[in-house]
Design a protein around this motif. Structure first.
Motif, PDB file in Angstrom:
ATOM      1  N   ARG A 162      27.128  77.736 -36.233  1.00 56.79           N
ATOM      2  CA  ARG A 162      26.222  77.310 -37.297  1.00 56.79           C
ATOM      3  C   ARG A 162      25.044  76.528 -36.746  1.00 56.79           C
ATOM      4  N   GLU A 163      25.304  75.807 -35.664  1.00 61.32           N
ATOM      5  CA  GLU A 163      24.264  74.978 -35.064  1.00 61.32           C
ATOM      6  C   GLU A 163      24.542  74.860 -33.572  1.00 61.32           C
ATOM      7  N   GLU A 164      23.636  74.232 -32.866  1.00 64.81           N
ATOM      8  CA  GLU A 164      23.840  74.003 -31.440  1.00 64.81           C
ATOM      9  C   GLU A 164      24.691  72.748 -31.284  1.00 64.81           C
ATOM     10  N   TYR A 165      25.949  72.948 -30.944  1.00 69.54           N
ATOM     11  CA  TYR A 165      26.880  71.832 -30.876  1.00 69.54           C
ATOM     12  C   TYR A 165      26.634  70.996 -29.624  1.00 69.54           C
ATOM     13  N   SER A 179      37.083  78.385 -38.119  1.00 73.04           N
ATOM     14  CA  SER A 179      36.046  79.068 -38.894  1.00 73.04           C
ATOM     15  C   SER A 179      35.520  78.173 -40.013  1.00 73.04           C
ATOM     16  N   ASP A 180      36.430  77.495 -40.716  1.00 74.97           N
ATOM     17  CA  ASP A 180      36.004  76.596 -41.788  1.00 74.97           C
ATOM     18  C   ASP A 180      35.209  75.418 -41.231  1.00 74.97           C
ATOM     19  N   ALA A 181      35.660  74.877 -40.099  1.00 77.31           N
ATOM     20  CA  ALA A 181      34.957  73.745 -39.497  1.00 77.31           C
ATOM     21  C   ALA A 181      33.537  74.128 -39.092  1.00 77.31           C
ATOM     22  N   ASN A 182      33.360  75.324 -38.578  1.00 79.58           N
ATOM     23  CA  ASN A 182      32.024  75.778 -38.180  1.00 79.58           C
ATOM     24  C   ASN A 182      31.077  75.795 -39.373  1.00 79.58           C
ATOM     25  N   ARG A 183      31.595  76.160 -40.516  1.00 83.37           N
ATOM     26  CA  ARG A 183      30.753  76.218 -41.715  1.00 83.37           C
ATOM     27  C   ARG A 183      30.203  74.843 -42.087  1.00 83.37           C
ATOM     28  N   HIS A 184      30.888  73.787 -41.644  1.00 84.98           N
ATOM     29  CA  HIS A 184      30.455  72.424 -41.953  1.00 84.98           C
ATOM     30  C   HIS A 184      29.942  71.677 -40.723  1.00 84.98           C
ATOM     31  N   GLY A 185      29.636  72.422 -39.652  1.00 88.69           N
ATOM     32  CA  GLY A 185      29.030  71.813 -38.475  1.00 88.69           C
ATOM     33  C   GLY A 185      29.950  70.889 -37.709  1.00 88.69           C
ATOM     34  N   LEU A 186      31.263  71.184 -37.716  1.00 84.23           N
ATOM     35  CA  LEU A 186      32.245  70.338 -37.056  1.00 84.23           C
ATOM     36  C   LEU A 186      32.773  71.002 -35.791  1.00 84.23           C
ATOM     37  N   GLN A 187      32.779  70.266 -34.692  1.00 81.83           N
ATOM     38  CA  GLN A 187      33.463  70.699 -33.485  1.00 81.83           C
ATOM     39  C   GLN A 187      34.942  70.337 -33.601  1.00 81.83           C
ATOM     40  N   VAL A 188      35.787  71.072 -32.861  1.00 84.19           N
ATOM     41  CA  VAL A 188      37.233  70.903 -33.024  1.00 84.19           C
ATOM     42  C   VAL A 188      37.915  70.736 -31.676  1.00 84.19           C
ATOM     43  N   THR A 239      48.994  74.689 -28.798  1.00 85.83           N
ATOM     44  CA  THR A 239      49.133  75.805 -27.877  1.00 85.83           C
ATOM     45  C   THR A 239      47.963  75.867 -26.897  1.00 85.83           C
ATOM     46  N   LEU A 240      48.111  76.715 -25.893  1.00 91.75           N
ATOM     47  CA  LEU A 240      47.033  76.982 -24.941  1.00 91.75           C
ATOM     48  C   LEU A 240      45.898  77.743 -25.619  1.00 91.75           C
ATOM     49  N   PRO A 241      44.641  77.324 -25.430  1.00 89.93           N
ATOM     50  CA  PRO A 241      43.526  78.154 -25.911  1.00 89.93           C
ATOM     51  C   PRO A 241      43.470  79.449 -25.099  1.00 89.93           C
ATOM     52  N   ARG A 242      43.233  80.537 -25.777  1.00 90.34           N
ATOM     53  CA  ARG A 242      43.251  81.844 -25.123  1.00 90.34           C
ATOM     54  C   ARG A 242      41.920  82.551 -25.371  1.00 90.34           C
ATOM     55  N   GLY A 243      40.899  82.111 -24.602  1.00 91.37           N
ATOM     56  CA  GLY A 243      39.562  82.667 -24.765  1.00 91.37           C
ATOM     57  C   GLY A 243      38.775  82.033 -25.887  1.00 91.37           C
ATOM     58  N   TRP A 244      39.252  80.920 -26.442  1.00 92.44           N
ATOM     59  CA  TRP A 244      38.700  80.376 -27.682  1.00 92.44           C
ATOM     60  C   TRP A 244      37.296  79.808 -27.529  1.00 92.44           C
ATOM     61  N   GLU A 245      36.943  79.300 -26.358  1.00 93.74           N
ATOM     62  CA  GLU A 245      35.597  78.751 -26.192  1.00 93.74           C
ATOM     63  C   GLU A 245      34.529  79.798 -26.468  1.00 93.74           C
ATOM     64  N   LYS A 246      34.817  81.048 -26.133  1.00 96.40           N
ATOM     65  CA  LYS A 246      33.867  82.132 -26.409  1.00 96.40           C
ATOM     66  C   LYS A 246      34.088  82.725 -27.800  1.00 96.40           C
ATOM     67  N   MET A 247      35.330  82.838 -28.208  1.00 93.99           N
ATOM     68  CA  MET A 247      35.647  83.436 -29.501  1.00 93.99           C
ATOM     69  C   MET A 247      35.170  82.575 -30.667  1.00 93.99           C
ATOM     70  N   TYR A 248      35.330  81.253 -30.514  1.00 92.41           N
ATOM     71  CA  TYR A 248      35.017  80.312 -31.598  1.00 92.41           C
ATOM     72  C   TYR A 248      34.053  79.250 -31.053  1.00 92.41           C
ATOM     73  N   PRO A 249      32.758  79.380 -31.283  1.00 87.06           N
ATOM     74  CA  PRO A 249      31.777  78.551 -30.573  1.00 87.06           C
ATOM     75  C   PRO A 249      31.801  77.066 -30.922  1.00 87.06           C
ATOM     76  N   ASN A 250      32.534  76.649 -31.963  1.00 81.78           N
ATOM     77  CA  ASN A 250      32.674  75.219 -32.252  1.00 81.78           C
ATOM     78  C   ASN A 250      33.979  74.655 -31.716  1.00 81.78           C
ATOM     79  N   PHE A 251      34.752  75.476 -31.003  1.00 85.19           N
ATOM     80  CA  PHE A 251      35.959  74.991 -30.338  1.00 85.19           C
ATOM     81  C   PHE A 251      35.562  74.257 -29.064  1.00 85.19           C
ATOM     82  N   VAL A 252      36.135  73.089 -28.859  1.00 77.26           N
ATOM     83  CA  VAL A 252      35.824  72.276 -27.689  1.00 77.26           C
ATOM     84  C   VAL A 252      36.909  72.407 -26.632  1.00 77.26           C
ATOM     85  N   ALA A 253      38.128  71.988 -26.970  1.00 81.27           N
ATOM     86  CA  ALA A 253      39.211  71.954 -25.986  1.00 81.27           C
ATOM     87  C   ALA A 253      40.525  71.726 -26.704  1.00 81.27           C
ATOM     88  N   SER A 254      41.595  71.977 -25.989  1.00 79.00           N
ATOM     89  CA  SER A 254      42.936  71.634 -26.452  1.00 79.00           C
ATOM     90  C   SER A 254      43.605  70.736 -25.430  1.00 79.00           C
TER      91      SER A 254
END
Length: 666
Positions: A304-307, A436-445, A451-466
């Motif tokens: 949604r924005e540049e995080y 997906s819902d967090a991205n709609r409100h400009g929230l990083q997560v 669990t282990l992230p499995r490609g999530w940094e690319k799949m979900y651009p507002n995902f930060v880390a686990s």
């Protein structure tokens, strides 16, 4: 994040071809010709082998699935093979490299089974040092209304059969049968063993969590993991070792999520499983530098924005629950502001101890200081028994929409969601929906107890880390883990953190694990070790665990470093290391390089390392002064310069549980 993809089909080129001596063997090699995968279907079963630079890395290992529409593990026939060359470039932030060109040779083997109602295609891509494969079920739909349009995967026999001399660096999988605190397991927080024999049974009898690292004797190293898992599948892991078959893919335990949800994944047809990934090298360099977890996945939605990346303060790590009050949180906002940090994390119970109206006021205060708040949430409804609040805010779409709209209205920039406890497909859908819902409100997560992230940094651009690791809170909890901090942080650059961003939870600058910095047990690592860990531990939003007293206790050069340390990287380079013993890595941010070294052991070691980026240069050197003989005092941090010779070589000493930083940046 953006990506550009092109797929080039090689017409007439012999990238892969049936062997001249056996018509049912197919070979596919990497672009540089060093990595070779051979697939054999001669007995109605599919097996693959892996060789690197002529050395065996995987013995014959089975491929295939059992589904409710047919058995694709036996009586298979290859009906078509297709050769392709894959080439594309992509850019992204928040991982170990910002720009990547991915090139691979690809083989698609279409198969039929005597019992299968539709076809199964094995898609394999081999890039330099990496293999990724998955299964695609069902071709194009026909006009037959009775043909299957969905299927449940009952079992996956994908195997990883290593040579007998192989040793392991793996973490045991745990079930959800009321083990651990408040039914929050599995959360990928068990202890690794180093160089363990394959025949040793896993601690809980449930196999091993991804990623799994294997030392194949003199031949080299292999890292096994998976990527591309969202709501489309369950999270998988490796089984215990079987001398006849090696390790195989295992699905979640029935006890996870209190028994709620299926242990077997289901997909619509045509559809694909996630990618199984194998990284291979004669040294640890390809393991530490791999980007395969991002190379083969796609962005699921645009940002949604540049995080904004950055650093955060976090009172709970040392001050614990009692610090979740307005006064203490204001103090930690002030510390963040004094250090130029971007964020402050407010942990659990804030809704009860501070209240929503005061959180809005606190957020306004933080913003006046150039700081934004991150808020902690419990993931549950039914998912766990953890009492921490806010509860029942993240588990349904209706609750999330209300909560996230409120956060957006008061300027909250991110959330940390905790206590998931499981890998079932239903749980994976919760992760994806939340992101997906967090991205709609400009929230990083950020996720914890997860669990282990499995490609999530690319799949979900507002995902930060686990978290998904036995993290820094355990350094606080007891002395055993404080003593093992060096072991842990020299393990993860080659395993957990190499496949996904890791929220370890903080570079701890207190000498003692207490608010007064005088009581409880001590921190066993040096200050330089902790500063270097901010570079070694890769995540785009990094916790620097400082409190007000640290502002006057630390040397000025330590303060200056922590104020300026980057959290995003354009390039990562392995320099030296051995898992659980020591690690030296280089990361580039813009035009500047930052070399971090950690000693995981309690004896000093001297290394000659090659740093081509600094050849012939005099650069800044952070290190630890050698202790006086018999001294038990903490190591003294030192800042000086070091001259790297014209060949790029530098001789350095890592003190016991100490660290080094070499940089032309700070």
């Amino acid at each position: 994040m953006s990506s550009k993809h092109t797929l080039l089909v090689l017409l007439g080129a012999a990238l892969i071809a049936p062997s001249a001596t056996k018509a049912n063997t197919y070979n596919i090699g990497s672009p540089d010709g060093k990595l070779l995968v051979s697939i054999d279907d001669s007995n109605g079963k599919l097996f693959y082998t892996v060789n690197y630079e002529g050395k065996e890395m995987l013995k014959p290992s089975q491929l295939g699935l059992k589904t409710d529409m047919g058995d694709y593990t036996q009586d298979l026939k290859v009906t078509n093979s297709k050769e392709e060359k894959v080439s594309y470039s992509y850019t992204m932030t928040g991982t170990k490299a910002s720009n990547k060109t991915y090139e691979a040779n690809a083989l698609n083997l279409e198969t039929t089974s005597k019992t299968g109602k539709r076809s199964m295609t094995i898609e394999i891509q081999v890039s330099n040092n990496n293999i990724a494969y998955r299964y695609k079920l069902g071709g194009a739909l026909t006009k037959d209304r009775d043909e299957p349009r969905r299927t449940t995967i009952l079992e996956e026999v994908s195997g990883f059969n290593f040579p007998d001399a192989t040793t392991t660096f793996v973490c045991p999988q745990i079930d959800g049968d009321h083990k651990g605190w408040m039914s929050t397991k599995p959360s990928y927080e068990e202890e690794y063993k180093a160089d363990a024999p394959m025949a040793e049974k896993s601690r809980y009898g449930k196999g091993y969590t991804f990623p799994c690292l294997f030392h194949v004797g003199d031949a080299g190293w292999v890292l096994v993991s998976e990527t591309g898992v969202g709501s489309n599948y369950c999270g998988s892991h490796l089984s215990d070792y079987n001398p006849n078959a090696g390790y195989t893919i295992a699905f979640p335990d029935v006890t996870e999520q209190h028994g709620l949800g299926s242990t077997t994944p289901a997909i619509s047809l045509p559809g694909s499983t996630p990618w199984r990934t194998i990284t291979v090298g004669s040294t640890l360099k390809p393991i530490a530098e791999t980007t395969i977890s991002y190379d083969v996945v796609e962005e699921m939605y645009p940002a949604r924005e540049e995080y904004k990346p950055g650093r955060y303060t976090w009172s709970w790590l040392i001050w614990q629950d009692n610090s979740i009050n307005y006064k203490d949180q204001k103090e930690f906002i002030d510390v963040a502001a004094a250090m130029g940090f971007e964020y402050c994390l407010v942990d659990g119970f804030w809704d009860e101890t501070i209240g929503r109206d005061k959180i809005a006021e606190l957020s306004k205060y933080a913003q006046s200081k150039g700081v934004h708040l991150l808020l902690w949430y419990n993931s549950n409804g039914y998912a766990n028994d953890a009492p921490q609040t806010p509860r029942n805010c993240m588990n349904t779409s209706i609750a999330r929409e209300k909560e996230m709209a409120w956060m957006e209205s008061i300027g909250i920039k991110g959330i940390k969601v905790d206590f998931f406890g499981g890998d079932k497909q239903q749980t994976m859908q919760l992760y994806e929906d939340l992101l997906s819902d967090a991205n709609r409100h400009g929230l990083q997560v950020i996720f914890h107890g997860c669990t282990l992230p499995r490609g999530w940094e690319k799949m979900y651009p507002n995902f930060v880390a686990s978290e998904a690791v036995l993290a820094s809170e355990n350094v606080y909890f007891n002395e055993h883990h404080a003593k093992r901090e060096g072991f842990e942080l020299t393990m993860h650059p080659f395993c957990r953190n190499t496949v996904a961003s890791m929220d370890w939870g903080g570079s701890i600058m207190n000498r003692f694990l207490s608010k007064d910095n005088k009581s409880r047990h001590k921190r066993y690592t040096s200050d330089t070790f902790e500063m270097a860990s901010a570079i070694m531990n890769q995540t785009s939003i990094q916790c620097i665990c400082m409190q007000k007293s640290n502002l006057t206790e630390l040397e000025q050069f330590e303060m200056d470093f922590l104020k300026a340390v980057p959290t995003t990287w354009d390039e990562t380079m392995y320099i030296d290391g051995y898992p659980t013993k020591h690690s030296v890595m280089a990361r580039r941010h813009g035009d500047n390089w930052y070399v971090a070294g950690l000693n995981g052991e309690d004896t000093a070691k001297t290394l000659t390392i090659n740093l081509p980026m600094f050849a012939g240069k005099e650069v800044t050197f952070y290190t630890d002064a050698a202790p006086k003989k018999g001294s038990i005092a903490p190591l003294t941090p030192v800042k000086k310069t070091i001259k790297v010779d014209k060949k790029g070589n530098a001789k350095i000493t890592l003190q016991a549980l100490g660290g080094i930083i070499i940089t032309d940046g700070i």
